[in-house]
Write a protein that holds these residues in place. Structure first.
Motif, PDB file in Angstrom:
ATOM      1  N   LEU A   1       0.819  -1.121  -0.126  1.00  0.00           N
ATOM      2  CA  LEU A   1       0.066   0.097  -0.069  1.00  0.00           C
ATOM      3  C   LEU A   1       0.973   1.290   0.064  1.00  0.00           C
ATOM      4  O   LEU A   1       1.889   1.421   0.830  1.00  0.00           O
ATOM      5  CB  LEU A   1      -0.853  -0.101   1.361  1.00  0.00           C
ATOM      6  CG  LEU A   1      -1.914  -1.171   1.411  1.00  0.00           C
ATOM      7  CD1 LEU A   1      -2.832  -0.977   2.684  1.00  0.00           C
ATOM      8  CD2 LEU A   1      -2.753  -1.233   0.161  1.00  0.00           C
ATOM      9  N   PRO A   2       0.286   2.264  -0.869  1.00  0.00           N
ATOM     10  CA  PRO A   2       1.199   3.516  -0.812  1.00  0.00           C
ATOM     11  C   PRO A   2       0.849   4.221   0.641  1.00  0.00           C
ATOM     12  O   PRO A   2      -0.399   4.361   1.202  1.00  0.00           O
ATOM     13  CB  PRO A   2       0.498   4.368  -1.905  1.00  0.00           C
ATOM     14  CG  PRO A   2      -0.832   3.876  -2.172  1.00  0.00           C
ATOM     15  CD  PRO A   2      -1.014   2.376  -1.658  1.00  0.00           C
ATOM     16  N   VAL A   3       1.935   4.637   1.410  1.00  0.00           N
ATOM     17  CA  VAL A   3       1.383   5.295   2.669  1.00  0.00           C
ATOM     18  C   VAL A   3       2.279   6.522   2.732  1.00  0.00           C
ATOM     19  O   VAL A   3       3.274   6.678   1.846  1.00  0.00           O
ATOM     20  CB  VAL A   3       2.233   4.313   3.725  1.00  0.00           C
ATOM     21  CG1 VAL A   3       1.541   3.209   3.772  1.00  0.00           C
ATOM     22  CG2 VAL A   3       3.672   4.277   3.718  1.00  0.00           C
TER      23      VAL A   3
ATOM     24  N   ILE B   1       9.671  10.790  -4.003  1.00  0.00           N
ATOM     25  CA  ILE B   1       8.514   9.899  -4.384  1.00  0.00           C
ATOM     26  C   ILE B   1       9.106   8.673  -4.762  1.00  0.00           C
ATOM     27  O   ILE B   1       9.934   8.469  -5.676  1.00  0.00           O
ATOM     28  CB  ILE B   1       7.564  10.499  -5.606  1.00  0.00           C
ATOM     29  CG1 ILE B   1       7.096  11.713  -5.032  1.00  0.00           C
ATOM     30  CG2 ILE B   1       6.646   9.244  -5.713  1.00  0.00           C
ATOM     31  CD1 ILE B   1       6.131  12.340  -6.289  1.00  0.00           C
ATOM     32  N   PRO B   2       9.139   7.577  -3.982  1.00  0.00           N
ATOM     33  CA  PRO B   2       9.798   6.356  -4.021  1.00  0.00           C
ATOM     34  C   PRO B   2       9.204   5.689  -5.321  1.00  0.00           C
ATOM     35  O   PRO B   2       8.193   5.655  -5.675  1.00  0.00           O
ATOM     36  CB  PRO B   2       9.567   5.343  -2.669  1.00  0.00           C
ATOM     37  CG  PRO B   2       8.602   6.183  -2.339  1.00  0.00           C
ATOM     38  CD  PRO B   2       8.355   7.546  -2.598  1.00  0.00           C
ATOM     39  N   ASP B   3      10.014   4.720  -5.911  1.00  0.00           N
ATOM     40  CA  ASP B   3       9.790   3.849  -6.915  1.00  0.00           C
ATOM     41  C   ASP B   3       8.360   3.044  -6.343  1.00  0.00           C
ATOM     42  O   ASP B   3       8.406   2.504  -5.438  1.00  0.00           O
ATOM     43  CB  ASP B   3      10.805   2.836  -7.146  1.00  0.00           C
ATOM     44  CG  ASP B   3      11.966   3.475  -7.998  1.00  0.00           C
ATOM     45  OD1 ASP B   3      12.007   4.595  -8.246  1.00  0.00           O
ATOM     46  OD2 ASP B   3      13.038   2.987  -7.916  1.00  0.00           O
ATOM     47  N   GLY B   4       7.568   2.934  -7.425  1.00  0.00           N
ATOM     48  CA  GLY B   4       6.339   2.247  -7.071  1.00  0.00           C
ATOM     49  C   GLY B   4       5.255   2.843  -6.316  1.00  0.00           C
ATOM     50  O   GLY B   4       4.112   2.436  -6.200  1.00  0.00           O
ATOM     51  N   TRP B   5       5.570   4.182  -5.884  1.00  0.00           N
ATOM     52  CA  TRP B   5       4.660   4.934  -5.004  1.00  0.00           C
ATOM     53  C   TRP B   5       3.523   5.446  -5.994  1.00  0.00           C
ATOM     54  O   TRP B   5       2.109   5.162  -5.693  1.00  0.00           O
ATOM     55  CB  TRP B   5       5.210   6.036  -4.191  1.00  0.00           C
ATOM     56  CG  TRP B   5       4.243   6.291  -3.299  1.00  0.00           C
ATOM     57  CD1 TRP B   5       4.000   5.818  -1.886  1.00  0.00           C
ATOM     58  CD2 TRP B   5       3.360   7.751  -3.088  1.00  0.00           C
ATOM     59  NE1 TRP B   5       3.214   6.831  -0.939  1.00  0.00           N
ATOM     60  CE2 TRP B   5       2.870   7.879  -1.961  1.00  0.00           C
ATOM     61  CE3 TRP B   5       3.036   8.492  -4.215  1.00  0.00           C
ATOM     62  CZ2 TRP B   5       1.923   8.751  -1.684  1.00  0.00           C
ATOM     63  CZ3 TRP B   5       2.196   9.632  -3.974  1.00  0.00           C
ATOM     64  CH2 TRP B   5       1.566   9.664  -2.643  1.00  0.00           C
ATOM     65  N   LEU B   6       3.551   6.037  -7.058  1.00  0.00           N
ATOM     66  CA  LEU B   6       2.632   6.523  -7.899  1.00  0.00           C
ATOM     67  C   LEU B   6       1.795   5.376  -8.321  1.00  0.00           C
ATOM     68  O   LEU B   6       0.766   5.643  -8.778  1.00  0.00           O
ATOM     69  CB  LEU B   6       3.195   7.396  -9.037  1.00  0.00           C
ATOM     70  CG  LEU B   6       3.897   8.782  -8.562  1.00  0.00           C
ATOM     71  CD1 LEU B   6       4.652   9.674  -9.608  1.00  0.00           C
ATOM     72  CD2 LEU B   6       2.799   9.636  -7.971  1.00  0.00           C
ATOM     73  N   ALA B   7       2.379   4.413  -8.814  1.00  0.00           N
ATOM     74  CA  ALA B   7       1.729   3.047  -9.465  1.00  0.00           C
ATOM     75  C   ALA B   7       0.542   2.501  -8.402  1.00  0.00           C
ATOM     76  O   ALA B   7      -0.435   2.193  -8.520  1.00  0.00           O
ATOM     77  CB  ALA B   7       2.569   2.048  -9.867  1.00  0.00           C
ATOM     78  N   ALA B   8       1.139   2.475  -6.997  1.00  0.00           N
ATOM     79  CA  ALA B   8       0.394   2.161  -6.108  1.00  0.00           C
ATOM     80  C   ALA B   8      -1.001   3.081  -5.605  1.00  0.00           C
ATOM     81  O   ALA B   8      -1.898   2.556  -5.656  1.00  0.00           O
ATOM     82  CB  ALA B   8       1.250   1.783  -4.603  1.00  0.00           C
ATOM     83  N   VAL B   9      -0.555   4.293  -5.712  1.00  0.00           N
ATOM     84  CA  VAL B   9      -1.758   5.222  -5.443  1.00  0.00           C
ATOM     85  C   VAL B   9      -2.531   5.092  -6.855  1.00  0.00           C
ATOM     86  O   VAL B   9      -3.868   5.226  -6.400  1.00  0.00           O
ATOM     87  CB  VAL B   9      -0.709   6.734  -5.622  1.00  0.00           C
ATOM     88  CG1 VAL B   9      -2.232   7.704  -5.890  1.00  0.00           C
ATOM     89  CG2 VAL B   9      -0.383   6.970  -4.335  1.00  0.00           C
ATOM     90  N   ALA B  10      -2.167   5.201  -7.982  1.00  0.00           N
ATOM     91  CA  ALA B  10      -2.979   4.845  -9.114  1.00  0.00           C
ATOM     92  C   ALA B  10      -4.128   3.444  -8.919  1.00  0.00           C
ATOM     93  O   ALA B  10      -4.968   3.652  -9.475  1.00  0.00           O
ATOM     94  CB  ALA B  10      -2.107   4.881 -10.466  1.00  0.00           C
TER      95      ALA B  10
ATOM     96  N   ALA C   1      -5.520   7.185   8.574  1.00  0.00           N
ATOM     97  CA  ALA C   1      -6.549   7.024   7.652  1.00  0.00           C
ATOM     98  C   ALA C   1      -6.328   7.224   6.351  1.00  0.00           C
ATOM     99  O   ALA C   1      -5.090   7.570   5.910  1.00  0.00           O
ATOM    100  CB  ALA C   1      -7.311   8.406   7.839  1.00  0.00           C
ATOM    101  N   ARG C   2      -7.057   6.408   5.625  1.00  0.00           N
ATOM    102  CA  ARG C   2      -7.065   6.587   4.150  1.00  0.00           C
ATOM    103  C   ARG C   2      -7.449   7.823   3.711  1.00  0.00           C
ATOM    104  O   ARG C   2      -8.253   8.395   4.168  1.00  0.00           O
ATOM    105  CB  ARG C   2      -7.871   5.616   3.135  1.00  0.00           C
ATOM    106  CG  ARG C   2      -7.605   4.002   3.360  1.00  0.00           C
ATOM    107  CD  ARG C   2      -8.722   3.554   2.612  1.00  0.00           C
ATOM    108  NE  ARG C   2      -9.035   2.312   3.418  1.00  0.00           N
ATOM    109  CZ  ARG C   2      -9.891   1.285   2.940  1.00  0.00           C
ATOM    110  NH1 ARG C   2     -10.628   1.606   1.822  1.00  0.00           N
ATOM    111  NH2 ARG C   2     -10.254  -0.003   3.545  1.00  0.00           N
ATOM    112  N   ILE C   3      -6.447   8.667   2.914  1.00  0.00           N
ATOM    113  CA  ILE C   3      -6.824   9.802   2.172  1.00  0.00           C
ATOM    114  C   ILE C   3      -6.690   9.672   0.751  1.00  0.00           C
ATOM    115  O   ILE C   3      -5.776   9.087   0.174  1.00  0.00           O
ATOM    116  CB  ILE C   3      -5.963  11.057   2.908  1.00  0.00           C
ATOM    117  CG1 ILE C   3      -4.496  10.828   2.345  1.00  0.00           C
ATOM    118  CG2 ILE C   3      -6.266  11.135   4.646  1.00  0.00           C
ATOM    119  CD1 ILE C   3      -4.012  12.128   2.900  1.00  0.00           C
ATOM    120  N   ALA C   4      -7.568  10.712   0.217  1.00  0.00           N
ATOM    121  CA  ALA C   4      -7.607  10.781  -1.300  1.00  0.00           C
ATOM    122  C   ALA C   4      -6.123  11.191  -1.913  1.00  0.00           C
ATOM    123  O   ALA C   4      -5.679  12.187  -1.161  1.00  0.00           O
ATOM    124  CB  ALA C   4      -8.671  11.566  -2.052  1.00  0.00           C
TER     125      ALA C   4
END
Ligand code: ZN
Length: 244
Positions: free
Chosen positions: A97-99, A180-189, A229-232
Motif C-alpha cells: 500500500l502507498p503510505v 517519491i519512491p519507486d512504485g509509489w505513484l503506481a500504487a496510488v493509481a 486514515a486513508r486519504i485521497a
C-alpha cells in the motif's frame, strides 16, 4: 534513555500529577521542539500558556531551559509545527500500500488545568477528524472524508516534487518537498488513495528502508502513539476545477 527535567516554574503551572505523568512518558522517538532532532540526554519540559490554555513541549537541555513561555497562535493546528513527512510503499498483510508517514517536530500537548489529562493535541484533532488509533499495521484504516494529498510534480525551485496534505476546511496539514519512491505513484493509481500515518515514529532519523519504517510504525502502534486514515491522493486542480 532521555531524562526529563521539570523546573519548579513549570511544575507550578502544570501541577504535580501532570508532572509525574510527563516524567513517565517514553521520549525515545519524540523530537526536540527547538532543533527538530531526536530527544536524548537531559530533556527540558517547557510549557506555553496564554493564561487559559497551556501546552507542553520537549527540548534538549542544551537547546533551551525548562521555562514557562507565552502561547501564541493556535493550539491544535499541526501545520504551524514543523512537520516531517516521507512516502513509502509498505506491506500490509500481503498488500503493498502507498503510505505517507508524518511526525510533528515536538510532541504538543493540550493541558487545560491541573485536573485534566494532558492530551496530545495533534492526535486528538486527527481522531476527531475521522482518523483511527492504529493498533496493528495490517489493514488500511478507514478513510478520513475530504482529506486530500495533492502532488505537485516538479514544482519546486530545483524541479523537486512537492506535496500538500489538506484538511476538509482547506487548512494545510503539511506542505513541502517530498521524495517519491519507486512504485509509489503506481500504487496510488491502483488504489486511488494513500494511508496517512501520523505519530512518534522517529522521523526524520529513521533509515530510509521500508523494513525500518514498517518496524517503527509497528512499535508506535503497539505503544498507542500512531493514528492513521486513508486519504485521497490527487494532482493539482485542472483549469476546469476537476482533480486530475
Ligand atoms: Zn534540541
Amino acid at each position: 534513555m532521555p531524562e526529563l527535567h521539570i523546573s519548579d516554574e513549570v511544575r507550578a503551572v502544570i501541577g504535580d500529577e501532570a508532572a509525574a505523568r510527563e516524567s513517565a512518558r517514553p521520549l525515545t522517538r519524540a523530537l526536540c521542539t527547538s532543533c527538530g532532532q531526536r530527544l536524548d540526554g537531559t530533556v527540558n519540559l517547557q510549557v506555553r500558556t496564554d493564561g487559559k490554555q497551556t501546552r507542553t513541549e520537549h527540548v534538549h537541555a542544551t537547546c533551551a531551559p525548562s521555562a514557562v513561555l507565552p502561547l501564541t497562535g493556535s493550539l491544535t493546528t499541526a501545520a504551524e509545527e514543523t512537520m516531517h513527512l516521507v512516502l513509502d510503499v509498505l506491506d500490509h498483510g500481503g498488500a503493498a500500500l502507498p503510505v505517507l508517514i508524518a511526525q510533528t517536530a515536538g510532541t504538543v500537548y493540550e493541558f487545560r488545568g491541573p485536573d485534566t489529562d494532558l492530551t496530545d493535541a495533534v492526535t486528538a484533532k486527527l481522531l476527531a477528524a475521522g482518523f483511527t488509533l492504529i493498533s496493528r499495521v495490517r489493514q488500511a484504516p478507514r478513510p478520513a472524508e475530504e482529506w486530500i494529498a495533492v502532488l505537485l510534480l516538479g514544482h519546486g525551485p530545483a524541479g523537486e516534487d512537492g506535496l500538500l496534505v489538506l484538511e476538509p476546511d482547506g487548512a494545510q496539514f503539511y506542505g513541502g518537498a517530498v521524495v517519491i519512491p519507486d512504485g509509489w505513484l503506481a500504487a496510488v493509481a491502483r488504489y486511488g488513495w494513500g494511508v496517512l500515518y501520523v505519530g512518534e515514529v522517529g522521523l526524520p532519523h529513521l533509515p530510509p528502508e521500508p523494513k525500518a519504517r514498517l518496524k517503527a510504525l509497528r512499535e508506535a502502534a503497539q505503544a498507542g502513539r500512531l493514528v492513521g486514515a486513508r486519504i485521497a491522493v490527487g494532482g493539482p486542480p485542472s483549469p476546469t476545477g476537476d482533480m486530475t
